[in-house]
Design a protein around this motif. Structure first.
Motif, PDB file in Angstrom:
ATOM      1  N   THR A 120       0.842  -1.195   0.000  1.00 25.50           N
ATOM      2  CA  THR A 120       0.000   0.000   0.000  1.00 25.50           C
ATOM      3  C   THR A 120       0.876   1.244   0.000  1.00 25.50           C
ATOM      4  N   LEU A 121       1.882   1.249   0.858  1.00 23.37           N
ATOM      5  CA  LEU A 121       2.782   2.402   0.942  1.00 23.37           C
ATOM      6  C   LEU A 121       3.629   2.540  -0.320  1.00 23.37           C
ATOM      7  N   ARG A 157       2.634   1.820  -3.401  1.00 23.27           N
ATOM      8  CA  ARG A 157       1.763   2.471  -4.388  1.00 23.27           C
ATOM      9  C   ARG A 157       1.633   3.970  -4.076  1.00 23.27           C
ATOM     10  N   LYS A 158       1.514   4.301  -2.800  1.00 19.47           N
ATOM     11  CA  LYS A 158       1.451   5.709  -2.395  1.00 19.47           C
ATOM     12  C   LYS A 158       2.719   6.444  -2.856  1.00 19.47           C
ATOM     13  N   TYR A 159       3.866   5.801  -2.666  1.00 22.40           N
ATOM     14  CA  TYR A 159       5.142   6.381  -3.089  1.00 22.40           C
ATOM     15  C   TYR A 159       5.152   6.644  -4.600  1.00 22.40           C
ATOM     16  N   GLU A 204       2.827   9.610  -5.203  1.00 25.17           N
ATOM     17  CA  GLU A 204       3.369  10.866  -4.680  1.00 25.17           C
ATOM     18  C   GLU A 204       4.539  11.372  -5.520  1.00 25.17           C
ATOM     19  N   ARG A 233      -3.619  11.121 -10.613  1.00 25.79           N
ATOM     20  CA  ARG A 233      -2.991  10.536  -9.419  1.00 25.79           C
ATOM     21  C   ARG A 233      -3.496  11.208  -8.138  1.00 25.79           C
ATOM     22  N   LEU A 283      -4.804   9.561  -4.541  1.00 23.89           N
ATOM     23  CA  LEU A 283      -4.195   9.956  -3.264  1.00 23.89           C
ATOM     24  C   LEU A 283      -5.225  10.522  -2.294  1.00 23.89           C
ATOM     25  N   SER A 316      -7.486   5.125   0.364  1.00 27.79           N
ATOM     26  CA  SER A 316      -6.434   4.916   1.365  1.00 27.79           C
ATOM     27  C   SER A 316      -5.606   3.663   1.099  1.00 27.79           C
ATOM     28  N   TYR A 345      -4.675   3.040  -2.170  1.00 26.44           N
ATOM     29  CA  TYR A 345      -3.945   3.451  -3.372  1.00 26.44           C
ATOM     30  C   TYR A 345      -3.921   2.347  -4.421  1.00 26.44           C
TER      31      TYR A 345
END
Length: 174
Positions: free
Chosen positions: A102-103, A105-107, A110, A162, A166, A170, A172
């Motif tokens: 999950t993090l 994909r967030k990266y 972002e 994107r 975001l 939650s 992503y």
């Protein structure tokens, strides 16, 4: 770079370039940077996420998973020039698994690295795999806030912002 010597020998016979039998994690080309990288990493292999986090902590702010899909992507991103493009055949798990993915994909969102994502059903394009895969195109220093997503099965294409993911998802999921 490939861990299979037969593949590297075949490539040497058919392409010009510098090819190595090694793991991308060993950084076989040292500090050399590439404008284009194309790859097909081994899907969902297990490793040491803590070790990978230490290795890529300079470019990635979160703890990496013990499933090394995201670590393979980071290793290749590290080898790209500032305007480089990375094209990978990837495990679908990277795009929906929870926890540390999950993090990741967030990266990707972002950092605005995603240029294109394309789903590839197992029965459509590859003779040697029986799992669905995803083609992902990542590009450094993008200025456009949208990326293209294409579903090969349904022949459906959509431009995705994107910032919408975001702000509204939650997990992503891609």
């Amino acid at each position: 770079c490939d861990i299979e010597s037969e593949f590297v020998e075949y490539t040497r016979e058919n392409q010009k370039g510098d090819f190595r039998v090694d793991s991308i994690f060993n950084e076989p080309f040292g500090d050399k940077k590439f404008t284009h990288i194309v790859g097909n990493y081994p899907f969902s292999i297990k490793g040491n996420g803590v070790e990978m986090t230490a290795k890529y902590g300079g470019i990635y702010p979160y703890q990496l998973s013990n499933i090394l899909d995201s670590s393979f992507v980071l290793a290749n991103l590290k080898a790209l020039t500032d305007n480089g493009t990375l094209v990978l055949i990837s495990s679908n798990g990277l795009f929906y698994r929870g926890n540390k993915e999950t993090l990741f994909r967030k990266y990707l969102l972002e950092k605005n690295l995603i240029e294109h994502i394309e789903s590839i059903p197992a029965d459509k394009h590859f003779d040697d795999t029986n799992v669905d895969t995803t083609l992902i195109v990542l590009k450094k220093n993008r200025t456009k806030d949208t990326f293209t997503a294409h579903n090969t099965q349904d022949n459906y294409t959509q431009e995705i912002n994107r910032h919408d993911i975001l702000a509204n998802d939650s997990t992503y999921n891609l």
